[in-house]
Scaffold this active site. Structure first.
Site, short mmCIF file in Angstrom:
data_model
loop_
_atom_site.label_atom_id
_atom_site.label_comp_id
_atom_site.label_asym_id
_atom_site.label_seq_id
_atom_site.Cartn_x
_atom_site.Cartn_y
_atom_site.Cartn_z
N ASP A 103 0.85 -1.20 0.00
CA ASP A 103 0.00 0.00 0.00
C ASP A 103 0.89 1.24 0.00
OD1 ASP A 103 0.73 -0.56 2.79
OD2 ASP A 103 -0.59 1.12 3.29
N GLU A 147 0.06 -0.64 5.74
CA GLU A 147 1.10 -0.05 6.60
C GLU A 147 0.92 1.45 6.74
OE1 GLU A 147 4.78 1.64 8.08
OE2 GLU A 147 3.88 2.08 6.15
ZN LIG Z 1 6.88 2.42 4.00
#
Ligand SMILES: [Zn+2]
Length: 474
Positions: free
Chosen positions: A116, A178
């Site tokens: 992501d 994340e």
């Molecule tokens: Zn990163």
């Protein structure tokens, strides 16, 4: 199911090369990586074109699914036969897989990255379209080109160049949320501890000191976020009729916030130490001024060096204030105001201690018995990597070989909460933070880019690490 039981992977353990053949071996790998760089560029182009911002309010969730499937396909193609998408508690999917080497006694290495990305922010601030990889002056631009898709491509290139000739059991995890801080993989790891258990965990989500200057990140700050609300009046009051005697909530909040730093810019939260010294690589102030786009004539903060201030000391940032905006404001005393604070904490300070100190500080400095409430929103542990184990030694040696110069120890002011989860879940594992995100990459900002030389050199370093790690344990 134990991945060690699988017999499907053919492997050949490399005989210990002599010193001369070691040099030739390195140059052979380097040449093979150079030949693989068009593939790396193609892969990064495909991956950057997927708009995998893990926020359904901004981008279709299907984009993250596409990115996860793209990553899974690539690792499957490199012999990770059991690769799959595992749903994590925040709804995101992590790509998880393994590739045993056939030797039950061989150590296990877990490779980490995330697919992501941060949202592109204002597209008008980009000089090239954020979701199309573009080469400008030898660098590759695009959202995620470095953080962290460049690191995914680095892993793929390293695995491609070593083939199956690695005397380690491999595992991979590439997570999908994340950048959201929603903690999907952090919750998943302890619940599925055996799945990702490893002797060495290579977290590829940081970078070198500069292009061509290798470094391993050994220190990450933790963080505490909270909202402080000040109330002093039941409603707005005419500032002429009442001003001077009526308690002013905004003035109280401003006075409180002003106590969080001294005149030199040091963070001054009662009960939090702030004089530690960084012993790793320095961060030259001129370079910091450039990296941080500090305006000419404006001073840097604090009594310590840049590295001290970034990596060993607490730092408070006022990230938001709720009060009347200038346009539309009346000449009235503000009855209620609030601020959102972000406190970065160095290794050695727990989030519990830091948030208790900050909450206590805010209550103590509130003037005029104004009513103060503090809501702690979230916190994350700081992290300090061990530097005395075989994985660290093997990685340091591999990077020195790849770059032709010794590594330096780096800190990072931001946090990677997953590192603390890994450290708690796998107390015997060594966690090594590396990657392609050197300072010029401008991660999280418009015009993010990556140096292809860093992808090539870090892929070489990782390849050498995978080949030499089990020897370093002997
Ligand atoms: Zn990163």
């Amino acid at each position: 199911m134990s991945e060690l039981a699988s017999e499907s992977t053919s492997h050949r353990l490399r005989a210990a090369p002599t010193e001369r053949s070691e040099g030739e071996h390195v140059e052979t790998l380097r040449a093979r990586i150079a030949a693989l760089m068009p593939t790396a560029r193609e892969e990064l182009s495909e991956l950057v074109a997927i708009q995998s911002v893990a926020d359904p309010r901004q981008f279709p969730p299907q984009e993250c699914v596409r990115a996860a499937e793209w990553v899974a396909d690539r690792f499957a193609g490199l012999g990770f036969d059991d690769v799959r998408l595992a749903e994590t508690p925040d709804g995101s999917s992590a790509v998880i897989g393994s590739r045993p080497c056939g030797d039950r006694d061989a150590p296990t290495v877990l490779l980490y990255a995330h697919y992501d990305v941060q949202p592109p922010l204002g597209e008008e601030a980009w000089r090239t379209p954020p979701f199309r990889l573009a080469e400008v002056d030898g660098r590759w631009y695009g959202r995620g080109a470095a953080d962290c898709k460049g690191n995914i491509v680095m892993h793929l290139t390293a695995l491609r160049v070593v083939g199956h000739e690695v005397p380690v059991n491999l595992k991979v995890v590439v997570e999908g949320s994340e950048e959201q801080g929603t903690g999907g993989l952090e919750a998943f790891v302890p619940e599925h501890a055996d799945l990702l258990r490893a002797d060495a965990i290579v977290v590829a989500d940081t970078g070198n000191a500069a292009v061509g200057h290798p470094g391993i990140t050994v220190s990450l700050r933790g963080a505490v976020n909270l909202v402080v609300t000040v109330e002093a009046l039941a409603s707005e009051l005419h500032s002429g009729i009442y001003g001077g005697a009526a308690p002013d909530a905004l003035a109280a909040l401003v006075a409180m916030l002003a106590t969080l730093r001294d005149e030199r810019g040091n963070t001054t939260v009662h009960g939090l130490r702030g004089a530690e010294v960084w012993t790793g690589a320095p961060y030259p102030p001129e370079q910091f001024r450039r990296d941080a786009s500090v305006l000419d004539g404006v001073s840097l903060l604090g009594d310590g060096t840049v590295a001290d201030m970034l990596w060993t000391r607490p730092a408070i940032t006022i990230v938001g204030i709720d009060c009347p905006p200038v346009i539309g404001s009346a000449t009235a005393i503000v009855p209620r105001a609030r601020a959102r604070l972000n406190l970065r904490i160095p290794p050695g300070v727990t989030p519990e201690h830091a948030s208790a100190a900050l909450v206590d500080h805010l209550h103590r400095v509130a003037p005029w018995q104004a009513r103060v409430t503090v809501d702690v929103e979230a916190s994350g542990q700081a992290f300090r990597a061990a530097t005395d184990g075989p994985a660290y030694r093997a990685m340091a040696a591999a990077m020195q070989t790849a770059y032709g110069r010794p590594i330096v120890e780096l800190g990072q002011g931001g946090s990677i909460p997953l590192c603390s989860v890994f450290a708690t879940t796998y107390p015997r594992a060594e966690i090594t933070l590396i990657g392609v995100e050197e300072p010029l990459t401008a991660i999280h900002a418009p015009n993010e880019s990556v140096s292809p030389a860093e992808i090539a050199d870090m892929a070489l370093a990782e390849a050498l690490f995978l080949q030499n790690y089990s020897k370093a344990r002997a």
